[in-house]
Scaffold this motif. Structure first.
Motif, PDB file in Angstrom:
ATOM      1  N   THR A  89       7.609  -9.881   5.646  1.00 47.66           N
ATOM      2  CA  THR A  89       7.390  -9.589   4.231  1.00 47.66           C
ATOM      3  C   THR A  89       6.348 -10.517   3.628  1.00 47.66           C
ATOM      4  OG1 THR A  89       9.261 -11.010   3.673  1.00 47.66           O
ATOM      5  CG2 THR A  89       9.696  -8.657   3.858  1.00 47.66           C
ATOM      6  N   VAL A  90       6.149 -11.661   4.216  1.00 42.83           N
ATOM      7  CA  VAL A  90       5.108 -12.572   3.747  1.00 42.83           C
ATOM      8  C   VAL A  90       3.730 -12.030   4.118  1.00 42.83           C
ATOM      9  CG1 VAL A  90       4.176 -14.907   3.992  1.00 42.83           C
ATOM     10  CG2 VAL A  90       6.634 -14.554   3.895  1.00 42.83           C
ATOM     11  N   TRP A  91       3.645 -11.378   5.275  1.00 45.01           N
ATOM     12  CA  TRP A  91       2.350 -10.881   5.740  1.00 45.01           C
ATOM     13  C   TRP A  91       1.870  -9.692   4.917  1.00 45.01           C
ATOM     14  CZ3 TRP A  91       3.638 -10.294  11.609  1.00 45.01           C
ATOM     15  CH2 TRP A  91       4.018 -11.527  12.118  1.00 45.01           C
ATOM     16  N   ARG A  92       2.811  -8.882   4.358  1.00 48.27           N
ATOM     17  CA  ARG A  92       2.452  -7.673   3.592  1.00 48.27           C
ATOM     18  C   ARG A  92       1.471  -6.821   4.374  1.00 48.27           C
ATOM     19  NH1 ARG A  92       4.635  -8.466  -1.327  1.00 48.27           N
ATOM     20  NH2 ARG A  92       4.926 -10.601  -1.921  1.00 48.27           N
ATOM     21  N   LEU A  93       1.968  -6.202   5.410  1.00 48.37           N
ATOM     22  CA  LEU A  93       1.115  -5.410   6.295  1.00 48.37           C
ATOM     23  C   LEU A  93       0.682  -4.107   5.627  1.00 48.37           C
ATOM     24  CD1 LEU A  93       2.889  -5.951   9.686  1.00 48.37           C
ATOM     25  CD2 LEU A  93       0.806  -6.986   8.868  1.00 48.37           C
ATOM     26  N   ARG A  94      -0.461  -4.152   5.036  1.00 48.83           N
ATOM     27  CA  ARG A  94      -1.029  -2.972   4.410  1.00 48.83           C
ATOM     28  C   ARG A  94      -2.426  -2.765   4.958  1.00 48.83           C
ATOM     29  NH1 ARG A  94       0.575  -4.561  -1.681  1.00 48.83           N
ATOM     30  NH2 ARG A  94       2.802  -4.319  -1.459  1.00 48.83           N
ATOM     31  N   SER A  95      -2.779  -1.526   5.159  1.00 48.07           N
ATOM     32  CA  SER A  95      -4.141  -1.222   5.578  1.00 48.07           C
ATOM     33  C   SER A  95      -5.002  -1.147   4.325  1.00 48.07           C
ATOM     34  CB  SER A  95      -4.191   0.105   6.331  1.00 48.07           C
ATOM     35  OG  SER A  95      -3.494  -0.008   7.537  1.00 48.07           O
ATOM     36  N   ILE A  96      -5.955  -2.027   4.240  1.00 50.18           N
ATOM     37  CA  ILE A  96      -6.840  -2.006   3.080  1.00 50.18           C
ATOM     38  C   ILE A  96      -7.952  -0.995   3.314  1.00 50.18           C
ATOM     39  CG2 ILE A  96      -6.333  -4.369   2.413  1.00 50.18           C
ATOM     40  CD1 ILE A  96      -8.916  -5.230   3.729  1.00 50.18           C
ATOM     41  N   ARG A  97      -8.508  -0.498   2.253  1.00 49.03           N
ATOM     42  CA  ARG A  97      -9.590   0.476   2.358  1.00 49.03           C
ATOM     43  C   ARG A  97     -10.923  -0.253   2.294  1.00 49.03           C
ATOM     44  NH1 ARG A  97      -7.511   5.842  -0.587  1.00 49.03           N
ATOM     45  NH2 ARG A  97      -5.331   5.514  -0.105  1.00 49.03           N
ATOM     46  N   THR A  98     -11.745  -0.004   3.279  1.00 50.76           N
ATOM     47  CA  THR A  98     -13.082  -0.598   3.296  1.00 50.76           C
ATOM     48  C   THR A  98     -14.090   0.475   3.679  1.00 50.76           C
ATOM     49  OG1 THR A  98     -12.909  -1.250   5.600  1.00 50.76           O
ATOM     50  CG2 THR A  98     -12.228  -2.870   3.965  1.00 50.76           C
ATOM     51  N   LYS A  99     -15.339   0.189   3.430  1.00 48.63           N
ATOM     52  CA  LYS A  99     -16.396   1.139   3.759  1.00 48.63           C
ATOM     53  C   LYS A  99     -17.134   0.761   5.039  1.00 48.63           C
ATOM     54  CE  LYS A  99     -17.094   2.435  -1.021  1.00 48.63           C
ATOM     55  NZ  LYS A  99     -18.010   2.509  -2.149  1.00 48.63           N
ATOM     56  N   THR A 100     -16.813  -0.395   5.603  1.00 47.81           N
ATOM     57  CA  THR A 100     -17.523  -0.833   6.799  1.00 47.81           C
ATOM     58  C   THR A 100     -16.769  -0.437   8.057  1.00 47.81           C
ATOM     59  OG1 THR A 100     -16.411  -2.971   6.848  1.00 47.81           O
ATOM     60  CG2 THR A 100     -18.443  -2.849   5.566  1.00 47.81           C
ATOM     61  N   SER A 101     -17.505  -0.183   9.107  1.00 47.92           N
ATOM     62  CA  SER A 101     -16.859   0.177  10.378  1.00 47.92           C
ATOM     63  C   SER A 101     -16.326  -1.067  11.085  1.00 47.92           C
ATOM     64  CB  SER A 101     -17.853   0.899  11.287  1.00 47.92           C
ATOM     65  OG  SER A 101     -18.939   0.046  11.575  1.00 47.92           O
ATOM     66  N   ARG A 102     -16.792  -2.240  10.670  1.00 50.45           N
ATOM     67  CA  ARG A 102     -16.305  -3.473  11.297  1.00 50.45           C
ATOM     68  C   ARG A 102     -14.806  -3.617  11.098  1.00 50.45           C
ATOM     69  NH1 ARG A 102     -16.696  -9.412   9.356  1.00 50.45           N
ATOM     70  NH2 ARG A 102     -16.774  -8.329   7.392  1.00 50.45           N
ATOM     71  N   HIS A 103     -14.317  -3.359   9.894  1.00 51.98           N
ATOM     72  CA  HIS A 103     -12.875  -3.432   9.636  1.00 51.98           C
ATOM     73  C   HIS A 103     -12.164  -2.199  10.203  1.00 51.98           C
ATOM     74  CE1 HIS A 103      -9.070  -4.299   7.780  1.00 51.98           C
ATOM     75  NE2 HIS A 103      -9.072  -3.099   7.242  1.00 51.98           N
ATOM     76  N   THR A 104     -12.772  -1.040  10.067  1.00 51.91           N
ATOM     77  CA  THR A 104     -12.147   0.198  10.538  1.00 51.91           C
ATOM     78  C   THR A 104     -11.869   0.136  12.033  1.00 51.91           C
ATOM     79  OG1 THR A 104     -13.332   1.395   8.831  1.00 51.91           O
ATOM     80  CG2 THR A 104     -12.387   2.701  10.605  1.00 51.91           C
ATOM     81  N   SER A 110      -5.817  -1.506  13.524  1.00 49.08           N
ATOM     82  CA  SER A 110      -5.100  -0.674  14.494  1.00 49.08           C
ATOM     83  C   SER A 110      -3.665  -1.143  14.665  1.00 49.08           C
ATOM     84  CB  SER A 110      -5.813  -0.715  15.848  1.00 49.08           C
ATOM     85  OG  SER A 110      -7.129  -0.284  15.724  1.00 49.08           O
ATOM     86  N   ALA A 111      -3.459  -2.448  14.766  1.00 57.02           N
ATOM     87  CA  ALA A 111      -2.112  -2.991  14.956  1.00 57.02           C
ATOM     88  C   ALA A 111      -1.233  -2.714  13.737  1.00 57.02           C
ATOM     89  CB  ALA A 111      -2.190  -4.493  15.229  1.00 57.02           C
ATOM     90  N   VAL A 112      -1.782  -2.889  12.541  1.00 56.49           N
ATOM     91  CA  VAL A 112      -1.018  -2.623  11.320  1.00 56.49           C
ATOM     92  C   VAL A 112      -0.635  -1.147  11.266  1.00 56.49           C
ATOM     93  CG1 VAL A 112      -1.179  -2.489   8.805  1.00 56.49           C
ATOM     94  CG2 VAL A 112      -1.939  -4.534   9.998  1.00 56.49           C
ATOM     95  N   GLY A 113      -1.559  -0.276  11.615  1.00 60.47           N
ATOM     96  CA  GLY A 113      -1.263   1.159  11.621  1.00 60.47           C
ATOM     97  C   GLY A 113      -0.158   1.511  12.602  1.00 60.47           C
ATOM     98  N   LEU A 114      -0.200   0.924  13.798  1.00 60.64           N
ATOM     99  CA  LEU A 114       0.841   1.192  14.797  1.00 60.64           C
ATOM    100  C   LEU A 114       2.203   0.691  14.333  1.00 60.64           C
ATOM    101  CD1 LEU A 114      -1.050   0.349  18.101  1.00 60.64           C
ATOM    102  CD2 LEU A 114      -0.241   2.581  17.364  1.00 60.64           C
ATOM    103  N   ILE A 115       2.238  -0.503  13.772  1.00 60.53           N
ATOM    104  CA  ILE A 115       3.508  -1.059  13.290  1.00 60.53           C
ATOM    105  C   ILE A 115       4.056  -0.206  12.151  1.00 60.53           C
ATOM    106  CG2 ILE A 115       4.553  -3.006  12.068  1.00 60.53           C
ATOM    107  CD1 ILE A 115       2.767  -4.827  13.750  1.00 60.53           C
TER     108      ILE A 115
END
Length: 122
Positions: A89-104, A110-115
């Motif tokens: 709960t401290v980590w707050r695993l949320r996928s943030i929205r970005t426009k760069t492919s570096r983060h995508t 990927s790990a946050v999405g799988l979890i």
């Protein structure tokens, strides 16, 4: 613990509780997480990593004995993943929205999405 980010931090005044002096510490464990005086995560991460590595030994032993993959996944989920997800709960695993492919294309996204997908009840 006294957290002070001033450039010229003066030593804190002694604190007493019930006529007993309170010790000043560099870090302490609270609800399973290590909080350091500078509020950095290094001590907590190294502690969690050490615990997970110690338990990975047992997972490797199970693999040597050719246990079924489902049993190894159950072992991983119960013994290792529970350590890695402590204080999640401290980590707050949320996928943030970005426009760069570096983060995508990053491992973290990927790990946050799988979890997050694994935690959704079917």
């Amino acid at each position: 613990m006294v957290v002070d980010f001033r450039k010229n931090a003066a030593p804190p005044a002694p604190i007493t509780v019930g006529d007993s002096p309170v010790d000043v510490v560099q870090s302490f464990r609270f609800l399973g997480s290590i909080i350091s005086q500078d509020l950095k995560w290094e001590l907590n991460i190294s502690s969690i990593t050490k615990k997970a590595q110690q338990r990975m030994y047992f997972l490797r032993q199970l693999k040597k004995f050719n246990l079924p993959k489902t049993m190894m996944v159950h072992f991983y989920t119960a013994i290792i993943e529970s350590i890695l997800c402590s204080s999640i709960t401290v980590w707050r695993l949320r996928s943030i929205r970005t426009k760069t492919s570096r983060h995508t294309n990053s491992f973290f996204r990927s790990a946050v999405g799988l979890i997050n997908r694994a935690r959704v009840p079917h």
